[in-house]
Design an enzyme around this catalytic site. Structure first.
Site, PDB file in Angstrom:
ATOM      1  N   ASP A 245       2.938 -45.449 -28.089  1.00  0.00           N
ATOM      2  CA  ASP A 245       1.588 -45.060 -28.845  1.00  0.00           C
ATOM      3  C   ASP A 245       0.363 -45.252 -28.201  1.00  0.00           C
ATOM      4  O   ASP A 245      -0.637 -44.595 -28.286  1.00  0.00           O
ATOM      5  CB  ASP A 245       1.709 -45.640 -30.105  1.00  0.00           C
TER       6      ASP A 245
HETATM    7  P1  RI2 Z   1       6.252 -40.620 -28.312  1.00  0.00           P
HETATM    8  C1  RI2 Z   1       6.126 -43.554 -33.275  1.00  0.00           C
HETATM    9  O1  RI2 Z   1       5.078 -44.200 -34.092  1.00  0.00           O
HETATM   10  C2  RI2 Z   1       6.713 -44.521 -32.508  1.00  0.00           C
HETATM   11  O2  RI2 Z   1       6.228 -45.643 -32.084  1.00  0.00           O
HETATM   12  C3  RI2 Z   1       7.281 -43.642 -31.327  1.00  0.00           C
HETATM   13  O3  RI2 Z   1       7.740 -44.433 -30.229  1.00  0.00           O
HETATM   14  C4  RI2 Z   1       6.195 -42.716 -31.223  1.00  0.00           C
HETATM   15  O4  RI2 Z   1       5.346 -42.641 -32.309  1.00  0.00           O
HETATM   16  C5  RI2 Z   1       6.315 -41.474 -30.789  1.00  0.00           C
HETATM   17  O5  RI2 Z   1       5.682 -40.832 -29.757  1.00  0.00           O
HETATM   18  P2  RI2 Z   1       5.177 -43.601 -35.697  1.00  0.00           P
HETATM   19  O6  RI2 Z   1       3.917 -42.312 -35.507  1.00  0.00           O
HETATM   20  O7  RI2 Z   1       6.890 -41.997 -27.905  1.00  0.00           O
HETATM   21  O8  RI2 Z   1       6.414 -43.091 -36.156  1.00  0.00           O
HETATM   22  O9  RI2 Z   1       7.094 -39.495 -28.285  1.00  0.00           O
HETATM   23  O10 RI2 Z   1       4.495 -44.518 -36.694  1.00  0.00           O
HETATM   24  O11 RI2 Z   1       4.800 -40.544 -27.612  1.00  0.00           O
END
Ligand code: RI2
Length: 359
Positions: A245
């Site tokens: 994130d």
């Molecule tokens: P990318 C999610 O958080 C997770 O932390 C997950 O790893 C990330 O976002 C996905 O984004 P949430 O929004 O890793 O579900 O694909 O709380 O950049």
């Protein structure tokens, strides 16, 4: 056909309501930035890149409906709406960087006194629209680098990979980041098996990643978060790959709660630990993970599932949505669309790709 979290055609935006998955597939319309803010806050859309893309597209949709006739007024409107969108969720850097970038574009464009308000509007709208395609192509490039590095360094013929939360088509404009790496391994015939955690408390792993893995026919198994150490001890895991994130200058990484304990487990079991981070999720302005604001979410996300109580009434809850994995635990490296880097080299390697505006 791949899963589509975001559907956009000029002036029309709808998103797959991720709170209803995996039992219902329902798209909801996002007509303006108020709708965009709500969808992000409620996590109908989530995942660091998808949050920024939907936030900005909700602004594009609203801009196309406005009849503002002065450029100054339009510029103020865009900046005020961007600042508002950033307040929906604090930890992922992507919406904040996009806001910074487009506010800077507004300042630059306003300097051109000959630019008509309609043209000013369309330049911003079209730049926002490009976020969809560039996120997808960045993810494909990132995934290839990640899959290549894992195959070079793992001692098995085919990789067994554990991932956490959801970082696939549903978290991005398409293909995915960490799940994109798993997808690329599978496409190349190099994946033995994928494991995904449930990802308590909000179950993005069980609900969303498992759904994507089944949908894509990728050989995969779901585990509870508490089974990760046992899995590493018993199942010859080649690598753990997670998303991000926000990755800061020294490589410390904020990602879904539970990531930190996976990294500690991986270190103990000598399993490579990778973070997949498109440049849009990198924040050069913060030096260490201590500077990252961690979102705390409502207790109900712990005590209820689909509104059904699962905890003793009256118990106190602590619900941080993210944790920070120290750079030293990221033993595999940080996978970007420009290559795989050690946390210590990230700052230097990504410097040429970071513009002043933040994107
Ligand atoms: P990318 C999610 O958080 C997770 O932390 C997950 O790893 C990330 O976002 C996905 O984004 P949430 O929004 O890793 O579900 O694909 O709380 O950049």
């Amino acid at each position: 056909m791949t899963l589509e979290a975001i559907r956009y055609s000029k002036g029309k935006l709808s998103i797959l309501d991720q709170l209803l998955l995996p039992t219902q597939t329902q798209y909801i319309n996002v007509n303006n930035t108020n709708d965009g803010w709500q969808a992000i806050k409620k996590m109908q859309v989530r995942g660091a890149p998808a949050i920024a893309i939907v936030g900005c597209l909700s602004l594009a949709v609203e801009m196309l409906k406005t009849d503002i006739t002065s450029s100054e007024e339009l510029g103020n409107f865009i900046c005020e709406r961007l600042d508002y969108l950033v307040t929906a969720r604090p930890t992922a850097v992507n919406m904040g960087s996009s806001a910074k970038h487009f506010k800077q574009r507004v300042t630059t464009l306003l300097k051109d006194r000959d630019l008509k308000v309609e043209d000013f509007k369309m330049i911003i709208v079209e730049e926002i629209e490009k976020m969809l395609e560039s996120d997808r192509s960045d993810n494909v490039a990132l995934a290839k680098y990640g899959a290549g590095d894992i195959m070079e360094r793992c001692t098995h013929n085919k990789a067994r990979v554990l991932t956490h939360c959801n970082t696939g088509s549903l978290a991005t404009a398409g293909y995915g980041t960490a799940l994109g790496v798993i997808r690329a391994l599978h496409e190349d015939g190099n994946l033995d098996h994928a494991y995904c955690t449930e990802t308590r408390p909000y179950n993005q792993g069980a609900r969303l990643t498992a759904y994507e893995l089944v949908y894509e026919k990728i050989p995969a198994t779901l585990i509870c978060d508490s089974m990760a150490a046992m899995l590493m001890e018993r199942k010859k895991i080649s690598a753990v790959v997670v998303g991000a994130d926000r990755v800061v200058a020294n490589g410390d990484t904020a990602n879904k709660i539970g990531t930190y304990q996976l990294a500690i487990n991986a270190k103990y079991h000598n399993v490579l630990f990778y973070v997949a981070c498109p440049t849009t999720s990198y924040d050069a302005s913060k030096s260490t993970g201590a500077d990252i604001i961690i979102e705390e979410r409502p207790a109900e996300e712990l005590t209820k599932i689909q509104n059904i109580p699962i905890a003793a009434p009256g118990i106190n809850c602590w619900n941080p949505a993210f944790d920070v994995t120290p750079a030293e635990l990221i033993t595999g490296g940080i996978i970007t669309e420009h290559g795989v880097f050690k946390p210590s080299e990230l700052k230097h390697k990504l410097k040429p790709f970071i513009t002043k505006g933040g994107l």
